[in-house]
Scaffold this active site. Sequence first.
Site, PDB file in Angstrom:
ATOM      1  N   CYS A  83       0.821  -1.211   0.000  1.00 21.32           N
ATOM      2  CA  CYS A  83       0.000   0.000   0.000  1.00 21.32           C
ATOM      3  C   CYS A  83       0.855   1.260   0.000  1.00 21.32           C
ATOM      4  CB  CYS A  83      -0.946  -0.006   1.190  1.00 21.32           C
ATOM      5  SG  CYS A  83      -0.108  -0.123   2.791  1.00 21.32           S
ATOM      6  N   HIS A 109      -2.795   1.392   6.944  1.00 20.42           N
ATOM      7  CA  HIS A 109      -2.996   1.452   5.495  1.00 20.42           C
ATOM      8  C   HIS A 109      -2.660   2.854   4.994  1.00 20.42           C
ATOM      9  CE1 HIS A 109      -4.466   0.385   1.593  1.00 20.42           C
ATOM     10  NE2 HIS A 109      -5.453   1.270   1.626  1.00 20.42           N
TER      11      HIS A 109
END
Length: 694
Positions: free
Chosen positions: A91, A169
């Site tokens: 990510c 994230h």
Amino acid sequence: MNKGWLELESDPGLFTLLVEDFGVKGVQVEEIYDLSKPIEGPVYGFIFLFKWSEERRSRRKVGPSMEESFVVDEDIVNDMFFAQQLIPNSCATHALLSVLLNCPQISLGSTLTRLKYFTRGMGPESKGWAIGNVPEIARAHNSHARPEPRHLPEKQTGISSVRTAEAFHFVSYVTTNDRLFELDGLKPYPIDHGPWGEKEDWTEKFRRVISERIGNATGGENGHDIRFNLMAVVADRRQQYETKLNTLKTNRQIVLEALQQVGGVNTKKSIQYAEVSHVCLHPPKFVPCSDDCAIWDALRYSSALRCSLIQHGCEHPSIPRSDGSTLVSWPSCVTSVNIVVSGHLKYVLLCFSIILDHKLEKLVPARLDPIKVNEPHLTSLIPSAFGRESHHKSKASSTVTSSSAAASSSAAGTDGVQPAEMKPDEFLHPDASRRVGFLEMPWRSDEARPLSIHTGYSKIPSPAPSNESTDTASEIGSAFNSPVRSANRSALQTIPEGSITKQEGDTKTDANIITVCLKRSLSGEGGGPPAKRLHIGDPDMALQRLGSGDSVEGDPMALQGGSGTGDAQQDQHALQAGGARPNMAHAFAPKDLLALLKNVETEIQICEQHLKDEIEKRKKYKVDDCRRTHNYDDFIRTFLRMLAEQGQLSKLVDQHVLVRRRQGVSVGRLHKQRKPDRRRKRARVSDKYRRKKQ
């Protein structure tokens, strides 16, 4: 290749080095600590880190309204670079690539350029697989990750299983087609946050969006322990400071050359610039005829102006005139007259720089108009046409008396303005020059803008003017590009200009005069920052002479190529109407050049220090990256082997175990010896016995 991606930490140094490994130039990543503070320089995008599990719960509580802002149009989605995250732990690279590949101003390098062209028109899923199939990206990603331990550590009782299941994230925020988008690789489509206001930057829109998002997340039940991190992808500070430093050094060289030229002329003509030694309104014995100098004509405004005549003692030769008469002697040194508006912001209204040789041929006044001409107390001070008209007015009076009151009364009779009387002592006081002072000009804080030298009075094209910029050199940040031409003019914000006027009736050519002017060209909306040009007219460098019939009014540097009309005529009409021209120049004295040189030197020192800090910061990034990525297993294994060979390992292990046992026993004893608990028990028992007896 897709199974070996490691987790990356949210560190600006790590992302900056990762950008370099991708082959991207001129970009770095900075961490944002305060959303209210503006970011210096251009911002290409933002990278936001959050705790993914808690974020998902908080959004679920808010409602499914976020799904309404998904962009499902394939043409829009495929036109931008949006890739789904199909590889675990990727990510961070996805968020960084989403910013880099959606900004056309960034130099991507060969690897990312090839990826961008290869994935053009593909869907988000295909782009996600393409990222995983580029070995250069995978190697760069893992090269900055902390190595995973070969053996899993024993289960620790102090860590809950719920906490270990939480994950962080990365998402990115970019602009495309004047709209703010959120690119999350775990979402099927980009999220459109809409356009921003007409008079605001897109970062203001992002600030509102991210503040609302953080507020929604922290409003949950367990929102107090959510940790966020925000980073901005910006231009490389090192390149910005290097560009600014080169501009400052060029400006310093220009000022030094100007001082050398002024010094060379002064050496030939025995002209000396020194400190103020004497101040007087009319020097005794050395008063020129009124038709030869427009300075004395300006003294008719003495009711509202303060005049300081800076004079240096030299020999006073007689100067022959063209009509056979003899001009009253003047000193053969530089004499400058500064006429300043009393109490008006520190702007010079009129400034004359007169350079006299042992044979005076011409006196050239340089006019500086006020900064704001729409004020009533200033428009009354400006003559309708200073050049030719002032000469006729000065010629009408046969001589100039040594009384300032007479000069002011003649001015009142000419212009119809009745000035208030001023005491002569106010002008003749030796400290008058200190009260008037060498006022700080508004251009002295802009030393970091480009300067250029033009020698001669030829027609030199200059960029069109526009609004004035008051940013200092240290506040400019990353805007160091050249000025852009703009036809926009500002009637309210103008700056003074130096003009050289040749008076009628003088059949002689101009004397060898060196005029140093600072020309500011201003850009309009959407243009580049203002730039400066240092104009130097030097007789030794092919200075064009003005003929007997020529008359140059206004700024000769501002005359465009061609017929010389147009803007120049419009500016002259505006000047006659009591206005000031928007594109103007400043007259420089050697003292001003020295002050400018000092300011440039100061800016150079500040810029060099900032550049040094950025270089040290980049070195620190590399040191931290080496500490993060280095595998210490071999070193630890070798060190333990050396201790075992020397017989020290067993002793250290036994000592360590013994210390742990002692700490455990002491803790147990402390728990058993609780005096407050015993007192409470005794008190409870005594209460029970009392109740039974009763």
